[in-house]
Scaffold this motif. Structure first.
Motif, mmCIF file in Angstrom:
data_model
loop_
_atom_site.group_PDB
_atom_site.id
_atom_site.type_symbol
_atom_site.label_atom_id
_atom_site.label_comp_id
_atom_site.label_asym_id
_atom_site.label_seq_id
_atom_site.Cartn_x
_atom_site.Cartn_y
_atom_site.Cartn_z
ATOM 1 N N VAL A 97 19.609 -83.302 106.398
ATOM 2 C CA VAL A 97 18.672 -82.377 107.036
ATOM 3 C C VAL A 97 18.763 -82.545 108.548
ATOM 4 O O VAL A 97 18.795 -83.671 109.057
ATOM 5 N N SER A 106 26.140 -75.778 107.758
ATOM 6 C CA SER A 106 25.735 -75.115 106.524
ATOM 7 C C SER A 106 26.766 -75.410 105.441
ATOM 8 O O SER A 106 27.855 -75.939 105.711
ATOM 9 N N ALA A 107 26.454 -75.047 104.199
ATOM 10 C CA ALA A 107 27.420 -75.240 103.114
ATOM 11 C C ALA A 107 28.670 -74.408 103.351
ATOM 12 O O ALA A 107 29.779 -74.821 102.985
ATOM 13 N N ASP A 116 24.949 -70.247 111.159
ATOM 14 C CA ASP A 116 24.220 -71.511 111.018
ATOM 15 C C ASP A 116 23.015 -71.536 111.958
ATOM 16 O O ASP A 116 23.104 -71.129 113.114
ATOM 17 N N GLU A 138 19.195 -77.016 109.312
ATOM 18 C CA GLU A 138 19.926 -76.835 108.063
ATOM 19 C C GLU A 138 19.508 -77.924 107.073
ATOM 20 O O GLU A 138 19.341 -79.082 107.447
ATOM 21 N N ILE A 139 19.349 -77.529 105.829
ATOM 22 C CA ILE A 139 19.043 -78.453 104.737
ATOM 23 C C ILE A 139 20.163 -78.304 103.718
ATOM 24 O O ILE A 139 20.276 -77.267 103.061
ATOM 25 N N ARG A 140 21.028 -79.317 103.607
ATOM 26 C CA ARG A 140 22.231 -79.173 102.772
ATOM 27 C C ARG A 140 22.312 -80.273 101.726
ATOM 28 O O ARG A 140 22.099 -81.449 102.019
ATOM 29 N N ASP A 192 24.948 -81.908 98.960
ATOM 30 C CA ASP A 192 26.355 -82.005 98.565
ATOM 31 C C ASP A 192 26.473 -82.802 97.268
ATOM 32 O O ASP A 192 25.752 -83.776 97.047
ATOM 33 N N SER A 194 28.539 -77.620 97.669
ATOM 34 C CA SER A 194 27.410 -77.711 98.598
ATOM 35 C C SER A 194 26.539 -76.473 98.496
ATOM 36 O O SER A 194 27.033 -75.367 98.231
ATOM 37 N N SER A 230 23.062 -74.900 100.853
ATOM 38 C CA SER A 230 22.219 -75.160 102.019
ATOM 39 C C SER A 230 21.280 -73.996 102.263
ATOM 40 O O SER A 230 21.559 -72.851 101.885
ATOM 41 N N SER A 290 18.348 -72.595 105.458
ATOM 42 C CA SER A 290 17.850 -72.778 106.821
ATOM 43 C C SER A 290 16.672 -71.838 107.023
ATOM 44 O O SER A 290 16.857 -70.634 107.227
ATOM 45 N N TYR A 296 20.775 -68.779 103.503
ATOM 46 C CA TYR A 296 21.303 -69.724 102.526
ATOM 47 C C TYR A 296 22.817 -69.582 102.428
ATOM 48 O O TYR A 296 23.396 -68.552 102.790
#
Length: 327
Positions: free
Chosen positions: A110, A115-116, A147, A154-156, A158, A167, A169, A171, A183
Motif C-alpha cells: 500500500v 498498479s497491477a 496510476d 495504490e493498494i496492490r 500479489d 496481481s 490493485s 486506487s 482498478y
C-alpha cells in the motif's frame, strides 16, 4: 564524533529487537544536462542550454517478521517528501512511502507503488540516465499513465507461484464525495527457454470515464535476455474511452534493445502513440542510454532523447552526461 554518537544511539534503540531490521540506502547523481527552457537560439546543440545537474535521494527501509512467518515492512523516500515546498500543499501531500505485509506466496503493498497493470508489464527502457532522457521523449510509455490518477494511494495484492505472478490493485479517490475507484489486473510469467530467459506480461486497467482520456487500457509485453548479453523488449497498449463507445480507440507500441558486455551497457528504445484527434496528437520518439559501471556503486551515464509530436512545434532533443552513485 557525530558518527560515533549516531552509531551508539542506533545500537541502544535496536537492542532487544532481534526480529526487526532497519536500513538506510541512498543515491546521488552529478553531471550536466541540456536545459530546454534556458535562453538560446533553439538549436539542439546550443551550449547556452547546458546546465549542472545534481540530485540526492535517501531511503529508509524497515522490515520484520512474526513468529508465525508473517513478514511486514515499510519504506520512505525523503527525496520526495519536500516539506515546505511552496508548490505543494502540505496537507494534501502523499510522500513516496510504502507499507507491505507478506505471508507465503501473497504480498499486500500500500502506498506509492505500481498498479497491477504497471507491475506486471515490462517497460522498454534499458540502462539509466541521470536526467531520464531515454524515458521522457514523446514516444515513451512507462505503463503508469493511470496510476494514482485520483490522487490516492495504490493498494496492490500479489500472488506468486513458481514462475507465475498475478496481481490486482485498486486506487480510491481521496478527495471525491463519491466512491470513485481505479482498478487493475495483471499477470506475468517468466521461463527459461533454450538458453534464454523469456518474460510475458498482461495487464488491464480501468478508471471512471471522467477521470482521464482513454479510461480503459489493455497491455501486453514480452522481454527476453540472451546468453550473449543481448536484450529485447516489446510493449503494446490498446486504449479506449467508454464515453465514445470505443469510437476513438488509440494504441501505443514500443521496442527496446540492449547489449551488456562486461561493465558496459547500451540501451535504445523507440515508441509510437496513435491516438484520435479529439484525444491529442500522434507522437513518436526514441531514447538512448549508455552506462559504464566503474565499480563500488559508481556508474557513468549518458542519456539522449528525441522525437516528434504531430501538429506541434519541433520537439527539442535532450541529453545528459554524468555519474550515478549508489550507497
Amino acid at each position: 564524533m557525530k558518527t560515533l554518537l549516531l552509531a551508539s544511539t542506533a545500537l541502544v534503540a535496536t537492542a532487544g529487537i532481534a526480529a526487526a531490521e532497519v536500513s538506510i540506502s541512498g543515491s546521488a547523481e552529478l553531471g550536466i544536462f541540456q536545459n530546454e527552457n534556458a535562453s538560446g537560439d533553439g538549436s539542439t546543440g546550443d551550449l547556452e542550454k547546458v546546465r549542472v545537474f545534481s540530485d540526492i535521494d535517501i531511503t529508509f527501509s524497515m522490515s520484520g517478521e512474526t513468529d508465525g512467518g508473517l513478514s511486514f515492512g515499510a519504506s520512505i523516500d525523503i527525496d520526495e517528501v519536500g516539506i515546505g515546498d511552496p508548490n505543494i500543499d502540505d496537507a494534501a501531500r502523499l510522500p513516496d512511502a510504502t507499507i507491505f505485509m507478506a505471508y507465503g506466496p501473497m504480498r499486500l503493498t500500500v502506498g506509492d507503488t505500481d498498479s497491477a497493470f504497471d507491475a506486471r508489464l515490462t517497460e522498454t527502457a534499458i540502462g539509466g540516465a541521470i536526467n531520464d532522457d531515454h524515458t521522457v521523449h514523446p514516444g515513451y510509455n512507462g505503463n503508469s499513465g493511470l496510476d494514482e490518477i485520483y490522487g490516492g494511494q495504490e493498494i496492490r495484492l500479489d500472488y506468486s507461484f513458481d514462475a507465475f505472478t498475478g496481481s490486482i490493485s485498486v486506487s480510491p479517490d481521496r478527495n471525491a464525495t463519491d466512491f470513485d475507484l481505479a482498478y487493475a489486473l495483471g499477470v506475468s510469467y517468466n521461463m527459461d527457454l533454450a538458453g534464454l530467459t523469456l518474460g510475458l506480461g498482461f495487464g488491464y486497467q480501468k478508471v471512471d470515464e471522467a477521470a482521464a482520456l482513454y479510461d480503459t487500457r489493455v497491455g501486453l509485453s514480452a522481454a527476453t535476455t540472451f546468453g550473449n548479453g543481448l536484450q529485447a523488449i516489446l510493449n503494446y497498449t490498446m486504449m479506449s474511452d467508454d464515453s465514445t463507445g470505443g469510437a476513438d480507440d488509440g494504441s501505443h507500441w514500443a521496442i527496446g534493445l540492449g547489449y551488456t558486455m562486461n561493465a558496459l551497457t547500451v540501451g535504445v528504445n523507440y515508441g509510437e502513440f496513435d491516438v484520435d484527434d479529439a484525444f491529442g496528437a500522434d507522437s513518436s520518439g526514441f531514447g538512448v542510454a549508455v552506462n559504464y559501471d566503474l565499480g563500488g556503486g559508481l556508474v557513468a551515464q549518458l542519456g539522449y532523447g528525441g522525437g516528434d509530436i504531430d501538429g506541434a512545434a519541433d520537439y527539442e532533443d535532450t541529453f545528459s552526461l554524468g555519474v550515478a552513485m549508489s550507497f
